[in-house]
Design a protein around this motif. Sequence first.
Motif, PDB file in Angstrom:
ATOM      1  N   GLU A  17       0.833  -1.206   0.000  1.00 25.31           N
ATOM      2  CA  GLU A  17       0.000   0.000   0.000  1.00 25.31           C
ATOM      3  C   GLU A  17       0.870   1.260   0.000  1.00 25.31           C
ATOM      4  OE1 GLU A  17      -3.459   0.502   0.154  1.00 25.31           O
ATOM      5  OE2 GLU A  17      -3.787  -1.638  -0.180  1.00 25.31           O
ATOM      6  N   VAL A  18       1.896   1.263   0.826  1.00 23.47           N
ATOM      7  CA  VAL A  18       2.805   2.417   0.887  1.00 23.47           C
ATOM      8  C   VAL A  18       3.490   2.611  -0.464  1.00 23.47           C
ATOM      9  CG1 VAL A  18       4.917   3.348   1.934  1.00 23.47           C
ATOM     10  CG2 VAL A  18       3.173   2.279   3.386  1.00 23.47           C
ATOM     11  N   LEU A  19       3.992   1.540  -1.046  1.00 19.50           N
ATOM     12  CA  LEU A  19       4.644   1.644  -2.356  1.00 19.50           C
ATOM     13  C   LEU A  19       3.699   2.238  -3.395  1.00 19.50           C
ATOM     14  CD1 LEU A  19       6.601  -1.719  -2.618  1.00 19.50           C
ATOM     15  CD2 LEU A  19       7.591   0.571  -2.836  1.00 19.50           C
ATOM     16  N   ALA A  20       2.468   1.754  -3.419  1.00 18.43           N
ATOM     17  CA  ALA A  20       1.503   2.213  -4.425  1.00 18.43           C
ATOM     18  C   ALA A  20       1.105   3.667  -4.220  1.00 18.43           C
ATOM     19  CB  ALA A  20       0.259   1.327  -4.396  1.00 18.43           C
ATOM     20  N   HIS A  21       1.007   4.097  -2.977  1.00 19.97           N
ATOM     21  CA  HIS A  21       0.496   5.440  -2.695  1.00 19.97           C
ATOM     22  C   HIS A  21       1.582   6.492  -2.481  1.00 19.97           C
ATOM     23  CE1 HIS A  21      -3.633   4.072  -2.582  1.00 19.97           C
ATOM     24  NE2 HIS A  21      -3.200   3.024  -1.904  1.00 19.97           N
ATOM     25  N   GLU A  22       2.759   6.060  -2.024  1.00 21.95           N
ATOM     26  CA  GLU A  22       3.800   7.035  -1.691  1.00 21.95           C
ATOM     27  C   GLU A  22       5.097   6.824  -2.462  1.00 21.95           C
ATOM     28  OE1 GLU A  22       4.151   7.442   2.608  1.00 21.95           O
ATOM     29  OE2 GLU A  22       2.068   6.776   2.774  1.00 21.95           O
ATOM     30  N   GLY A  23       5.188   5.722  -3.190  1.00 17.29           N
ATOM     31  CA  GLY A  23       6.400   5.450  -3.945  1.00 17.29           C
ATOM     32  C   GLY A  23       7.466   4.791  -3.105  1.00 17.29           C
ATOM     33  N   ALA A  24       8.535   4.386  -3.768  1.00 13.39           N
ATOM     34  CA  ALA A  24       9.612   3.669  -3.096  1.00 13.39           C
ATOM     35  C   ALA A  24      10.297   4.526  -2.035  1.00 13.39           C
ATOM     36  CB  ALA A  24      10.632   3.182  -4.121  1.00 13.39           C
ATOM     37  N   ARG A  25      10.402   5.809  -2.284  1.00 16.99           N
ATOM     38  CA  ARG A  25      11.060   6.670  -1.291  1.00 16.99           C
ATOM     39  C   ARG A  25      10.248   6.782  -0.005  1.00 16.99           C
ATOM     40  NH1 ARG A  25      15.559   9.233  -3.390  1.00 16.99           N
ATOM     41  NH2 ARG A  25      15.628   9.238  -5.649  1.00 16.99           N
ATOM     42  N   GLY A  26       8.950   6.568  -0.125  1.00 21.51           N
ATOM     43  CA  GLY A  26       8.081   6.626   1.054  1.00 21.51           C
ATOM     44  C   GLY A  26       8.041   5.345   1.851  1.00 21.51           C
ATOM     45  N   LEU A  27       8.664   4.284   1.318  1.00 22.23           N
ATOM     46  CA  LEU A  27       8.630   2.996   2.012  1.00 22.23           C
ATOM     47  C   LEU A  27       9.651   2.987   3.145  1.00 22.23           C
ATOM     48  CD1 LEU A  27       7.319   0.178   2.046  1.00 22.23           C
ATOM     49  CD2 LEU A  27       9.249  -0.610   0.678  1.00 22.23           C
ATOM     50  N   THR A  28       9.168   3.295   4.327  1.00 27.05           N
ATOM     51  CA  THR A  28       9.980   3.255   5.540  1.00 27.05           C
ATOM     52  C   THR A  28       9.293   2.336   6.535  1.00 27.05           C
ATOM     53  OG1 THR A  28       8.814   5.097   6.579  1.00 27.05           O
ATOM     54  CG2 THR A  28      10.737   5.651   5.183  1.00 27.05           C
ATOM     55  N   PHE A  29      10.027   1.886   7.519  1.00 24.21           N
ATOM     56  CA  PHE A  29       9.419   1.063   8.563  1.00 24.21           C
ATOM     57  C   PHE A  29       8.297   1.829   9.265  1.00 24.21           C
ATOM     58  CE2 PHE A  29      13.651  -1.262   8.747  1.00 24.21           C
ATOM     59  CZ  PHE A  29      13.168  -2.398   8.122  1.00 24.21           C
ATOM     60  N   ARG A  30       8.535   3.093   9.528  1.00 19.50           N
ATOM     61  CA  ARG A  30       7.530   3.920  10.198  1.00 19.50           C
ATOM     62  C   ARG A  30       6.260   4.026   9.348  1.00 19.50           C
ATOM     63  NH1 ARG A  30       7.765   7.435  14.495  1.00 19.50           N
ATOM     64  NH2 ARG A  30       9.991   7.162  14.617  1.00 19.50           N
ATOM     65  N   ALA A  31       6.412   4.209   8.040  1.00 19.53           N
ATOM     66  CA  ALA A  31       5.248   4.309   7.157  1.00 19.53           C
ATOM     67  C   ALA A  31       4.483   2.987   7.102  1.00 19.53           C
ATOM     68  CB  ALA A  31       5.676   4.732   5.754  1.00 19.53           C
ATOM     69  N   VAL A  32       5.201   1.882   7.086  1.00 16.99           N
ATOM     70  CA  VAL A  32       4.557   0.568   7.074  1.00 16.99           C
ATOM     71  C   VAL A  32       3.808   0.349   8.377  1.00 16.99           C
ATOM     72  CG1 VAL A  32       4.968  -1.930   7.043  1.00 16.99           C
ATOM     73  CG2 VAL A  32       6.159  -0.436   5.421  1.00 16.99           C
ATOM     74  N   ASP A  33       4.440   0.688   9.501  1.00 17.33           N
ATOM     75  CA  ASP A  33       3.772   0.541  10.797  1.00 17.33           C
ATOM     76  C   ASP A  33       2.495   1.376  10.848  1.00 17.33           C
ATOM     77  OD1 ASP A  33       5.813  -1.149  11.642  1.00 17.33           O
ATOM     78  OD2 ASP A  33       6.882   0.427  12.751  1.00 17.33           O
ATOM     79  N   LEU A  53      12.471  -5.623   3.037  1.00 17.34           N
ATOM     80  CA  LEU A  53      11.067  -5.225   2.870  1.00 17.34           C
ATOM     81  C   LEU A  53      10.708  -5.113   1.384  1.00 17.34           C
ATOM     82  CD1 LEU A  53       8.531  -4.540   4.443  1.00 17.34           C
ATOM     83  CD2 LEU A  53       9.359  -2.196   4.647  1.00 17.34           C
ATOM     84  N   PHE A  54      11.585  -4.526   0.588  1.00 19.36           N
ATOM     85  CA  PHE A  54      11.370  -4.463  -0.863  1.00 19.36           C
ATOM     86  C   PHE A  54      11.235  -5.870  -1.449  1.00 19.36           C
ATOM     87  CE2 PHE A  54      13.416  -0.126  -0.879  1.00 19.36           C
ATOM     88  CZ  PHE A  54      12.354   0.545  -1.464  1.00 19.36           C
ATOM     89  N   MET A  55      12.154  -6.755  -1.069  1.00 19.76           N
ATOM     90  CA  MET A  55      12.153  -8.119  -1.610  1.00 19.76           C
ATOM     91  C   MET A  55      10.874  -8.858  -1.222  1.00 19.76           C
ATOM     92  SD  MET A  55      15.271  -8.610  -2.990  1.00 19.76           S
ATOM     93  CE  MET A  55      16.985  -8.228  -2.786  1.00 19.76           C
ATOM     94  N   GLN A  56      10.487  -8.731   0.039  1.00 19.90           N
ATOM     95  CA  GLN A  56       9.281  -9.418   0.507  1.00 19.90           C
ATOM     96  C   GLN A  56       8.024  -8.864  -0.176  1.00 19.90           C
ATOM     97  OE1 GLN A  56       9.134 -12.093   2.636  1.00 19.90           O
ATOM     98  NE2 GLN A  56      11.354 -12.094   2.474  1.00 19.90           N
ATOM     99  N   ALA A  57       8.003  -7.562  -0.395  1.00 17.01           N
ATOM    100  CA  ALA A  57       6.855  -6.956  -1.084  1.00 17.01           C
ATOM    101  C   ALA A  57       6.762  -7.488  -2.513  1.00 17.01           C
ATOM    102  CB  ALA A  57       6.977  -5.433  -1.081  1.00 17.01           C
ATOM    103  N   GLY A  58       7.895  -7.601  -3.197  1.00 20.63           N
ATOM    104  CA  GLY A  58       7.890  -8.139  -4.556  1.00 20.63           C
ATOM    105  C   GLY A  58       7.367  -9.562  -4.605  1.00 20.63           C
ATOM    106  N   ALA A  59       7.794 -10.380  -3.675  1.00 21.57           N
ATOM    107  CA  ALA A  59       7.330 -11.774  -3.634  1.00 21.57           C
ATOM    108  C   ALA A  59       5.836 -11.837  -3.338  1.00 21.57           C
ATOM    109  CB  ALA A  59       8.117 -12.556  -2.586  1.00 21.57           C
ATOM    110  N   ARG A  60       5.365 -10.981  -2.456  1.00 27.91           N
ATOM    111  CA  ARG A  60       3.940 -10.984  -2.083  1.00 27.91           C
ATOM    112  C   ARG A  60       3.074 -10.503  -3.251  1.00 27.91           C
ATOM    113  NH1 ARG A  60      -0.497 -12.846   0.117  1.00 27.91           N
ATOM    114  NH2 ARG A  60      -1.815 -11.258   1.053  1.00 27.91           N
TER     115      ARG A  60
END
Length: 190
Positions: A17-33, A53-60
């Motif tokens: 969700e973070v990747l889709a809405h905020e982009g890769a730069r927005g993907l932080t642990f805090r944003a995911v939490d 986290l990037f790798m796991q998101a790609g697999a999911r």
Amino acid sequence: MARNPERRTALIDAAIEVLAHEGARGLTFRAVDARAGVPVGTSSNYFASRDDLFMQAGARINSRMTPDPAVVEEALRPGPSRELVTSLMRWLVQRMADDRTGYLAMLELRLEATRRPALRVQLTQTVRAEFDAGADFYRAAGLPGDHDTFRALYLAMTGVLLEHFTLPGVLSGTALDDLVESVVTQIVPG
């Protein structure tokens, strides 16, 4: 590392969700939490690094986009034809539209892979394996054309989906189903 598989999946889905809405730069642990609605620091207990986290998101995402084999088997019942290919491509587009967030997150991952060699390797392996599986499926199902037909269809549908999700106004005036039919008609022999 924490071992609750349901929470891990929820965190990965939040990362998507973070990747889709905020982009890769927005993907932080805090944003995911925050997206997952869990206490700050939770995701860092599940993932060793942002790269993980990037790798796991790609697999999911890949897992979410893979159709149920029973549904695929049912879809193939009419028998090989250009019409069946059109039906399958419409189904593909609909599956991607149904998981718009996943598709946009995958586009973000592809862009991020241009900057992260390890992600590029993993994503290339995953997408290549899916491409090869799709080509094998196409051939085994006896669908019209050859490997070049499948490759052209793959590239054309990738372009259709890219435009549809990122700049839909480029293709405005043409219904998506009609566009899919036109692409198949131009590429797949009758």
